[in-house]
Design an enzyme around this catalytic site. Structure first.
Site, mmCIF file in Angstrom:
data_model
loop_
_atom_site.group_PDB
_atom_site.id
_atom_site.type_symbol
_atom_site.label_atom_id
_atom_site.label_comp_id
_atom_site.label_asym_id
_atom_site.label_seq_id
_atom_site.Cartn_x
_atom_site.Cartn_y
_atom_site.Cartn_z
ATOM 1 C CG HIS A 121 -1.901 0.822 1.412
ATOM 2 N ND1 HIS A 121 -1.661 2.207 1.656
ATOM 3 C CD2 HIS A 121 -3.456 0.754 1.546
ATOM 4 C CE1 HIS A 121 -2.882 2.728 1.744
ATOM 5 N NE2 HIS A 121 -3.939 2.123 1.530
ATOM 6 C CG ASP A 199 0.665 -2.896 6.267
ATOM 7 O OD1 ASP A 199 -0.910 -3.110 6.713
ATOM 8 O OD2 ASP A 199 0.382 -1.945 5.081
ATOM 9 C CD GLN A 202 -7.144 -4.773 3.625
ATOM 10 O OE1 GLN A 202 -7.958 -5.546 4.102
ATOM 11 N NE2 GLN A 202 -7.309 -3.649 3.617
ATOM 12 C CE LYS A 225 -7.981 -0.206 5.693
ATOM 13 N NZ LYS A 225 -6.774 -0.363 4.735
ATOM 14 C CB CYS A 364 -3.635 3.127 -1.390
ATOM 15 S SG CYS A 364 -4.876 4.534 -1.271
#
Ligand SMILES: *Cc1c(COP(=O)(O)O)cnc(C)c1O
Length: 406
Positions: A121, A199, A202, A225, A364
């Site tokens: 991202h 990261d 997700q 999220k 993104c």
């Protein structure tokens, strides 16, 4: 018992009509909807114990502090961090990455190296580019294969004592690819002293997370999220590593003693939490964790996996539809295009008229789009409240869009 209708009934927004149709919300990788218990947690704070944290001796301040610190402990258990002070409240994944990139500045010298991957991202690209610009370090990017997997063997060659940080996502937001982070982390530990940043934006909504077993140094994710409010996020940092970093923001809450000549800083986690935090939001992240644990994280993962497989199968029945990363191990996302239809947003607009919310564009992740030679894709992404009927509605909608745009 996994009762999808009972779960759906906890999300007030799922009763909304959009353009006269029942809302089919398939934009969960951008932000998920929030269950009533999370909305109640926010309201409860403002209605019953709104006060600033950590500095009052009055009752409301103590209640607010206790509730927020309790949420920190819930998140600690949620990711299996060793200590609660390794859990920092942020306003999202982006802030977590920027915090570390900025706070690491003094540890980086010219010609040091930072490694990211092609699948990142923008928020896991730009802060490291900025760090390289400040320090003269070099950014290296793990290449990607046509099937969406990463060429992680380059690490064997690239890793050295010059490598100061390796940052990759666990799951790609654009394609849903699940990266082999265990293998990546093993390689990094074997050949360098680099910090490892994952990261997890997700991943946290979909999987069990165990930062100790994973053996990362940092793990960032966004509350919004995973059924929590916007403007909330978590940065996990291993205590021994956080202690090597300078503060990111200076201000209230983060000092030990302040004079005009010299200020000494507070210990973890407060050293990295300057200013009045998003108290209601941070408390509500704890409630979002409660929600996920009540449904059961393995139930969530199993349901979403079934949705993903079903969606991919149904969509691939449409002639000329290409799924990016079709064969790769994926979670939560189907990213696709229709042949002959160059503009993904045209498809998105037609779906919107049918009450179906998907994301179209570059997500993104412009480098990934450039790799595939497209301006964007249509992305359907799933949460625990989505149903197989909604996938049928999506599939019919895509067929309709294909006819209209042909
Ligand atoms: C959404 C996302 C981010 C950024 O999160 P924010 O909540 O916008 O700060 C970073 N990385 C990935 C993989 C994401 O999906």
């Amino acid at each position: 018992m996994f009762d999808i209708q009972e779960i759906r009934s906890q999300f007030p927004i799922l009763q909304e009509k959009v353009n006269g149709k029942d809302l089919v919300y398939l934009d969960n990788a951008a932000t998920s909807q929030k269950p009533k218990m999370v909305l109640d947690a926010i309201n409860n704070y403002y209605e019953h114990y709104n006060a600033n944290v950590h500095r009052g001796i009055h009752t409301l301040s103590q209640v607010a502090t206790e509730m927020m610190e309790d949420a920190r402990k819930k998140v600690q258990r949620f990711i299996n961090a060793k200590h609660d002070y390794e859990v920092l409240f942020t306003k999202g994944t982006t802030e977590g990455i920027n915090l570390v990139a900025y706070a690491m500045t003094d540890l980086i010298k010219k010609d040091d190296e930072i490694i990211i991957s092609y699948l990142e991202h923008h928020s896991n690209i730009v802060p490291w580019q900025m760090l390289c610009q400040r320090t003269g370090a070099k950014l290296r990017v793990i290449p990607m294969n046509e099937d969406g997997t990463l060429q992680i063997d380059v690490l064997d060659e690239w890793l050295s004592e010059k490598t100061k940080l390796v940052s990759v996502n666990q799951v790609s937001n654009a394609l849903g690819i699940v990266n082999p982070i265990d293998e990546i982390i093993r390689k990094v530990r074997a050949k360098s002293n680099a910090f490892i940043f994952i990261d997890g934006a997700q991943a946290a909504p979909h999987f069990e997370i165990d930062v100790q077993t994973m053996d990362c140094d940092f793990f960032a994710f966004s509350g919004h999220k995973m059924y929590g409010p916007t403007g909330t996020g978590i940065l996990y940092g291993k205590a021994s590593v956080l202690e090597q970093l300078n503060p990111f923001h200076g201000g209230g809450e983060m000092i030990d003693h302040c004079t005009f000549e010299k200020t000494t800083y507070a210990g973890l986690p407060f050293r990295f939490e300057a200013g009045t935090p998003n108290i209601a939001g941070n408390i509500a992240i704890g409630t979002a964790v409660d929600f996920m644990e009540k449904v059961g994280r393995s139930n969530i993962a199993a349901h979403e996996h079934a949705l993903l497989e079903y969606a991919q199968r149904k969509l691939l029945e449409i002639e000329g539809l290409k799924v990016y990363g079709e064969k790769a191990n994926r979670a939560g996302v189907v990213s696709f295009n229709l042949s002959g239809i160059g503009i993904a947003s045209d498809v998105g607009m037609i779906l919107d008229k049918l009450g179906i919310a998907v994301r179209t564009g570059h997500h993104c992740t412009q480098p990934i789009m450039e790799y595939f030679g497209v301006a964007g894709t249509v992305r359907a992404s799933f949460a625990v409240y989505n149903t197989f009927e909604e996938i049928d509605i999506l599939t019919e909608g895509v067929k309709k869009a294909q006819k209209m745009l042909a």
